[in-house]
Design a protein around this motif. Structure first.
Motif, PDB file in Angstrom:
ATOM      1  N   ASP A   3      -2.580   9.122  10.143  1.00  0.00           N
ATOM      2  CA  ASP A   3      -1.697   9.333   9.169  1.00  0.00           C
ATOM      3  C   ASP A   3      -0.590   8.321   9.248  1.00  0.00           C
ATOM      4  N   VAL A   4      -0.107   7.572   8.546  1.00  0.00           N
ATOM      5  CA  VAL A   4       1.249   6.397   8.514  1.00  0.00           C
ATOM      6  C   VAL A   4       1.982   6.725   7.478  1.00  0.00           C
ATOM      7  N   THR A   5       3.537   6.683   7.848  1.00  0.00           N
ATOM      8  CA  THR A   5       4.088   6.894   6.666  1.00  0.00           C
ATOM      9  C   THR A   5       5.214   5.660   6.801  1.00  0.00           C
ATOM     10  N   VAL A   6       5.086   4.925   5.705  1.00  0.00           N
ATOM     11  CA  VAL A   6       5.938   3.798   5.786  1.00  0.00           C
ATOM     12  C   VAL A   6       6.814   3.562   4.221  1.00  0.00           C
ATOM     13  N   ASP A   7       7.714   2.515   4.102  1.00  0.00           N
ATOM     14  CA  ASP A   7       8.419   2.307   2.965  1.00  0.00           C
ATOM     15  C   ASP A   7       7.457   1.686   2.038  1.00  0.00           C
ATOM     16  N   LEU A   8       6.773   0.647   2.595  1.00  0.00           N
ATOM     17  CA  LEU A   8       5.877  -0.114   1.797  1.00  0.00           C
ATOM     18  C   LEU A   8       4.690  -0.729   2.529  1.00  0.00           C
ATOM     19  N   LEU A   9       3.312  -0.517   1.637  1.00  0.00           N
ATOM     20  CA  LEU A   9       2.164  -0.855   2.329  1.00  0.00           C
ATOM     21  C   LEU A   9       1.854  -2.149   1.408  1.00  0.00           C
ATOM     22  N   VAL A  10       1.381  -3.137   2.305  1.00  0.00           N
ATOM     23  CA  VAL A  10       0.979  -4.474   2.018  1.00  0.00           C
ATOM     24  C   VAL A  10      -0.472  -4.200   1.975  1.00  0.00           C
ATOM     25  N   ARG A  30      10.509  -0.577   6.273  1.00  0.00           N
ATOM     26  CA  ARG A  30       9.349  -0.104   7.278  1.00  0.00           C
ATOM     27  C   ARG A  30       8.160  -0.466   6.282  1.00  0.00           C
ATOM     28  N   VAL A  31       7.012  -1.171   7.126  1.00  0.00           N
ATOM     29  CA  VAL A  31       6.012  -1.703   6.247  1.00  0.00           C
ATOM     30  C   VAL A  31       4.664  -1.858   7.073  1.00  0.00           C
ATOM     31  N   ALA A  32       3.606  -1.484   6.402  1.00  0.00           N
ATOM     32  CA  ALA A  32       2.238  -1.583   7.186  1.00  0.00           C
ATOM     33  C   ALA A  32       1.445  -2.492   6.247  1.00  0.00           C
ATOM     34  N   LEU A  33       0.550  -3.127   6.997  1.00  0.00           N
ATOM     35  CA  LEU A  33      -0.577  -4.048   6.242  1.00  0.00           C
ATOM     36  C   LEU A  33      -2.094  -3.592   6.586  1.00  0.00           C
ATOM     37  N   VAL A  34      -2.595  -3.464   5.415  1.00  0.00           N
ATOM     38  CA  VAL A  34      -4.254  -3.093   5.894  1.00  0.00           C
ATOM     39  C   VAL A  34      -4.733  -4.245   5.014  1.00  0.00           C
ATOM     40  N   ASP A  35      -6.059  -4.553   5.936  1.00  0.00           N
ATOM     41  CA  ASP A  35      -6.977  -5.652   5.728  1.00  0.00           C
ATOM     42  C   ASP A  35      -8.198  -5.337   6.095  1.00  0.00           C
ATOM     43  N   SER A  36      -9.407  -5.578   5.338  1.00  0.00           N
ATOM     44  CA  SER A  36     -10.921  -5.380   5.869  1.00  0.00           C
ATOM     45  C   SER A  36     -11.035  -6.147   6.928  1.00  0.00           C
ATOM     46  N   LEU A  37     -10.504  -7.300   6.964  1.00  0.00           N
ATOM     47  CA  LEU A  37     -10.991  -8.201   8.087  1.00  0.00           C
ATOM     48  C   LEU A  37     -10.147  -7.596   9.322  1.00  0.00           C
ATOM     49  N   SER A  38     -11.020  -8.061  10.573  1.00  0.00           N
ATOM     50  CA  SER A  38     -10.332  -7.528  11.878  1.00  0.00           C
ATOM     51  C   SER A  38      -9.385  -8.295  12.468  1.00  0.00           C
ATOM     52  N   ARG A 110       1.038   6.985   3.553  1.00  0.00           N
ATOM     53  CA  ARG A 110       1.990   7.381   2.549  1.00  0.00           C
ATOM     54  C   ARG A 110       3.238   6.443   2.340  1.00  0.00           C
ATOM     55  N   CYS A 111       3.697   6.094   1.242  1.00  0.00           N
ATOM     56  CA  CYS A 111       4.555   4.998   1.028  1.00  0.00           C
ATOM     57  C   CYS A 111       5.354   5.310  -0.097  1.00  0.00           C
ATOM     58  N   GLY A 112       6.251   4.324  -0.403  1.00  0.00           N
ATOM     59  CA  GLY A 112       7.031   4.414  -1.605  1.00  0.00           C
ATOM     60  C   GLY A 112       6.588   3.720  -2.640  1.00  0.00           C
ATOM     61  N   ALA A 113       5.729   2.407  -2.174  1.00  0.00           N
ATOM     62  CA  ALA A 113       5.382   1.288  -3.205  1.00  0.00           C
ATOM     63  C   ALA A 113       4.110   0.491  -2.541  1.00  0.00           C
ATOM     64  N   VAL A 114       3.562  -0.217  -3.098  1.00  0.00           N
ATOM     65  CA  VAL A 114       2.087  -0.842  -2.521  1.00  0.00           C
ATOM     66  C   VAL A 114       2.600  -2.281  -3.316  1.00  0.00           C
ATOM     67  N   VAL A 115       2.368  -3.324  -2.267  1.00  0.00           N
ATOM     68  CA  VAL A 115       2.046  -4.592  -2.865  1.00  0.00           C
ATOM     69  C   VAL A 115       0.613  -5.318  -2.621  1.00  0.00           C
ATOM     70  N   VAL A 116      -0.091  -5.488  -3.344  1.00  0.00           N
ATOM     71  CA  VAL A 116      -1.423  -6.138  -3.202  1.00  0.00           C
ATOM     72  C   VAL A 116      -1.413  -7.537  -3.264  1.00  0.00           C
ATOM     73  N   THR A 117      -1.965  -8.227  -1.989  1.00  0.00           N
ATOM     74  CA  THR A 117      -1.725  -9.509  -2.060  1.00  0.00           C
ATOM     75  C   THR A 117      -3.322 -10.060  -1.387  1.00  0.00           C
ATOM     76  N   GLY A 118      -4.357  -9.038  -1.649  1.00  0.00           N
ATOM     77  CA  GLY A 118      -5.357  -9.282  -1.167  1.00  0.00           C
ATOM     78  C   GLY A 118      -6.406 -10.352  -1.591  1.00  0.00           C
ATOM     79  N   GLY A 119      -5.817 -11.610  -1.536  1.00  0.00           N
ATOM     80  CA  GLY A 119      -6.685 -12.830  -2.398  1.00  0.00           C
ATOM     81  C   GLY A 119      -7.161 -12.417  -3.764  1.00  0.00           C
ATOM     82  N   ILE A 120      -8.506 -12.497  -3.914  1.00  0.00           N
ATOM     83  CA  ILE A 120      -9.248 -12.129  -4.883  1.00  0.00           C
ATOM     84  C   ILE A 120     -10.304 -11.320  -4.680  1.00  0.00           C
ATOM     85  N   GLY A 121      -9.970 -10.335  -3.781  1.00  0.00           N
ATOM     86  CA  GLY A 121     -11.123  -9.424  -3.575  1.00  0.00           C
ATOM     87  C   GLY A 121     -11.925  -9.801  -2.464  1.00  0.00           C
ATOM     88  N   THR A 122     -12.781  -9.058  -2.081  1.00  0.00           N
ATOM     89  CA  THR A 122     -13.733  -9.260  -0.877  1.00  0.00           C
ATOM     90  C   THR A 122     -14.931 -10.241  -1.648  1.00  0.00           C
TER      91      THR A 122
END
Length: 333
Positions: A3-10, A30-38, A110-122
């Motif tokens: 469980d992660v709580t931040v203002d913004l998820l990228v 406060r920001v978190a980044l999620v990415d399928s790559l390691s 859990r966040c207030g907003a999300v910004v998607v920058t994930g290229g053009i998908g997998t």
């Protein structure tokens, strides 16, 4: 970490996402980044770490890995949370306005907003034509470490920038480099094409690799030229630079409007049609869109500033120039 709580998820930790993390910190978020790559860096780190990039402002040329390292360092003072090796799966906006994103690793963000920058998908590499033959050990779809091909006879297949870049990158260290393209014209920058013709790279156009032979490892390739005889060339490694098939995956189910089933439609504020969901970089689409990293940097700054106002309607959209900021909340130690 469940469980992660931040203002913004990228969503997406490539160059644009990393710059977004820095800019979010600059705005005091406060920001978190999620990415399928390691690892951080997205496709640049995974596919082109040694490739020189020429269209980054103030940097005449920079290797992909060096650009990523600098972006990570730039964001580091704001201590972003990295959720790597995890795919963003579900998006839900709750009654109180909280955005909840779950990942493939079971993490709930859990966040207030999300910004998607994930290229053009997998991405899935486009394969060589069926019937090419037994490959043994020697097929690759990108070149993370050029030194692995030192002294090798390399066949590069493709006609885009990556194919020519890798051919030129390997030419000084490989025993031989043969570039095979199924058309006469290349889909690469004119200067790169000219450099390839001026090098010792052997260029075969209007052709395709029709056979790969060797057991247990690759020994030679058969090239079929339109209207000509087959050619057999020594080959211990094949770089299939044929592009990648994009797939948005779970993002298709987030409710955002899509263009051509591959890109998220945004307005001039980088907003999608879903409240609290923004996007920047190659994944976006709007009239006049130009897909360059340099454009993505500007887009993600726009997205973060607008997300900051979405999170706090009393906040100013324009944060001021960074050279004028002197408060501890905005300037790293």
């Amino acid at each position: 970490m469940s469980d992660v709580t931040v203002d913004l998820l990228v969503v997406g930790a490539g160059p644009v996402g990393l710059y977004g993390a820095f800019y979010a910190g600059l705005r005091g978020l406060r920001v978190a980044l999620v990415d399928s790559l390691s690892e951080a860096g997205g496709q640049v780190a995974a596919l082109y770490p040694e490739k020189l990039i020429y269209d980054i402002a103030a940097l005449p040329a920079v290797k992909g890995r060096d650009l990523v390292r600098s972006l990570v360092e730039q964001a580091a003072p704001y201590d972003p949370v990295y959720l790597l090796g995890q795919e963003a799966r579900t998006f839900e906006r709750q009654a109180d306005g909280t955005c909840v994103v779950t990942t493939s690793a079971g993490t709930t963000v859990r966040c207030g907003a999300v910004v998607v920058t994930g290229g053009i998908g997998t991405f899935t590499p486009r394969p060589l034509p069926a019937g090419t033959g037994h490959l043994g050990r020697g097929l690759a779809y990108f070149v993370p470490d050029p030194s692995a091909h030192a002294g090798a006879d390399v066949v590069v297949v493709g006609g885009g920038d990556s194919a020519l870049d890798w051919a030129l990158m390997l030419e000084p260290i490989a025993s031989s480099v043969t570039l095979v393209h199924r058309r006469k014209e290349f889909r690469a920058h004119a200067a790169t094409v000219a450099a390839a013709h001026a090098s010792r790279v052997r260029i075969v156009t209007d052709a395709q690799v029709s056979g790969l032979h060797g057991d247990p490892v690759l020994e030679h390739a058969v090239i079929t030229v339109d209207g000509g005889a087959e050619q057999v060339v020594p080959c211990s490694a094949v770089i299939a630079a044929l592009g990648f098939k994009a797939n948005l995956g779970p993002l298709r189910d987030w409710g955002a409007e899509l263009h051509d089933n591959r890109h998220l439609v945004v307005d001039s504020s980088m907003r999608t049609n879903v409240p609290g969901l923004y996007a920047a970089g190659d994944i976006t689409d709007y009239e006049g869109k130009v897909r360059l990293i340099s454009v993505g940097f500007g887009e993600v700054a726009t997205a973060v500033n607008n997300a900051a106002v979405f999170l706090d309607p009393g906040a100013a959209l324009f944060p001021g120039h960074s050279s004028d900021l002197d408060t501890p909340a905005l300037v790293p130690a």
